[in-house]
Scaffold this active site. Sequence first.
Site, PDB file in Angstrom:
ATOM      1  N   CYS A  10     -27.242  35.551  87.554  1.00  0.00           N
ATOM      2  CA  CYS A  10     -27.863  36.538  88.435  1.00  0.00           C
ATOM      3  C   CYS A  10     -27.404  37.951  88.049  1.00  0.00           C
ATOM      4  O   CYS A  10     -27.742  38.423  86.978  1.00  0.00           O
ATOM      5  CB  CYS A  10     -27.591  36.217  89.900  1.00  0.00           C
ATOM      6  SG  CYS A  10     -28.769  37.021  91.014  1.00  0.00           S
TER       7      CYS A  10
ATOM      8  N   HIS B 118     -28.873  30.634  90.535  1.00  0.00           N
ATOM      9  CA  HIS B 118     -27.665  30.132  91.178  1.00  0.00           C
ATOM     10  C   HIS B 118     -27.801  28.619  91.359  1.00  0.00           C
ATOM     11  O   HIS B 118     -28.906  28.084  91.469  1.00  0.00           O
ATOM     12  CB  HIS B 118     -27.480  30.761  92.563  1.00  0.00           C
ATOM     13  CG  HIS B 118     -27.173  32.210  92.555  1.00  0.00           C
ATOM     14  ND1 HIS B 118     -25.992  32.717  92.060  1.00  0.00           N
ATOM     15  CD2 HIS B 118     -27.894  33.288  92.993  1.00  0.00           C
ATOM     16  CE1 HIS B 118     -25.991  34.032  92.199  1.00  0.00           C
ATOM     17  NE2 HIS B 118     -27.135  34.400  92.755  1.00  0.00           N
TER      18      HIS B 118
END
Length: 502
Positions: A341, A425
């Site tokens: 991310c 994630h």
Amino acid sequence: MSGGLLIAGTTSDAGKSVVTAGICRWLVRQGVKVAPFKAQNMSLNSFVTREGAEIGRAQAMQAQAARVEPTALMNPVLLKPGSDRSSQVVLMGRPVGEMSARGYHGGRQEALLGTVLDCLAELRGTYDAVICEGAGSPAEINLRRTDIVNMGIARNARLPVLVVGDIDRGGVFASFFGTVALLSREDQELVAGFLVNKFRGDVSLLEPGLDMLRNLTGRPSYGVLPFQHGLGIDEEDGLRVSLRGSVRESAVSSPVGEDILRVAVCAIPLMSNFTDVDALAAEPGVVVRFVDRPEELADADLVVIPGTRGTVKALEWLRERGLAEALRRRAAAGRPVLGICGGFQVLGEHIEDDVESRRGHVEGLGLLPVRVRFAREKTLTRPVGEALGEHVEGYEIHHGVADVTGGDPFLDGCRVGAVWGTHWHGSLESDGFRRAFLREVAAAAGRRFVPAAGTSFAGLREEQLDRLGDLIEEHADTDALWRLIESGAPSGLPFIPPGAPA
């Protein structure tokens, strides 16, 4: 029935989240249809529900403990700090803007009381019991007027309150007494008793103090939970992760192969969803530590740059600490680096950010052929795909939109040499993919490391949740706890002066 209970705490990190999860798991094992609830959570560790709503990861974990699907109703307000004084406000799973602490407590928070009460009422109409988690301490007298997560919601919903205290820190009796004594008479009427958490030693030595506490407050203790390692699952924030060097190592079990695998996680500012590395730490022979100095990368077989609420701030931090140059040297030497991310975004060529930092054009580390543009609309999704020949599931929470212009495909991102980057994630929780990825890392690092074939991250998580349920079942007065959930706080609880300041 439509039972309920609020788990409050003497302090932050007293154990409210795990006690709430433990009670949920205990109840569902008794055949009770139960749900968790936290009106307002401040956390950088979040989760995306099936309907695409962002909630605190602790509430997703508690929903798993209750064996129900997490929804936005379980955490209607999520605050994601961007600095010491401001946070992004996420309402019913969607971001609605940035707000200063003064602005939030100055009026916005109070206006949200109706929303959170509606969510709680809907849950109570659906489930047999709702176990609510408070935040911080209910005795924050400077914030009581606008409180929507502790006594504010307990008063409005007539919830009994159980106060949890961390005896491992010391001063638990003073904390219990002081918490009650700083509440108004009306609030005190809902505080039914106490639960001691993280006790080490002989309980018989503690019992005289519990008797004295009952005599002083007129309230019993509902149990003494022993200290147990490895139960801090899905922590709400980085409270336990100091940014001063190598301070958090996973407990490594014996490797299957000849070598262990060392993972260094850069402890960047405003770390978010650092729980991503929990799946690595669960692997036998993998040791994970958080680092903040370039020399600490030297013996690492894999360096992970985790998610962050401040991508540009993380870039500056990496450069100031000398870690940016250390990462470039690793990449040039073919030594593994993984960015997730925000950590993926810093590895790119440049970032255009008029949303998060409002810094405009910022040069990245240049290790991946990626250009990032921050959009006002946040991406919230649960993608499914394939990588390294294995099925992968994840979730995305980001404003940055990545334009990948080269490299080999890797989930939604790319790979160049030994540098990987993705927005996903939770991808490492996919067992087959995690093992395949670790084999790649071991080969690049020259380690004779073999992933354990039978490690199931989901199975390990279930074992942890069962341990939480066992703690409640074995060390709490479950008969009294059930009466409290079913019938509310007993009448006639005494007032402890001085009460809340006028």
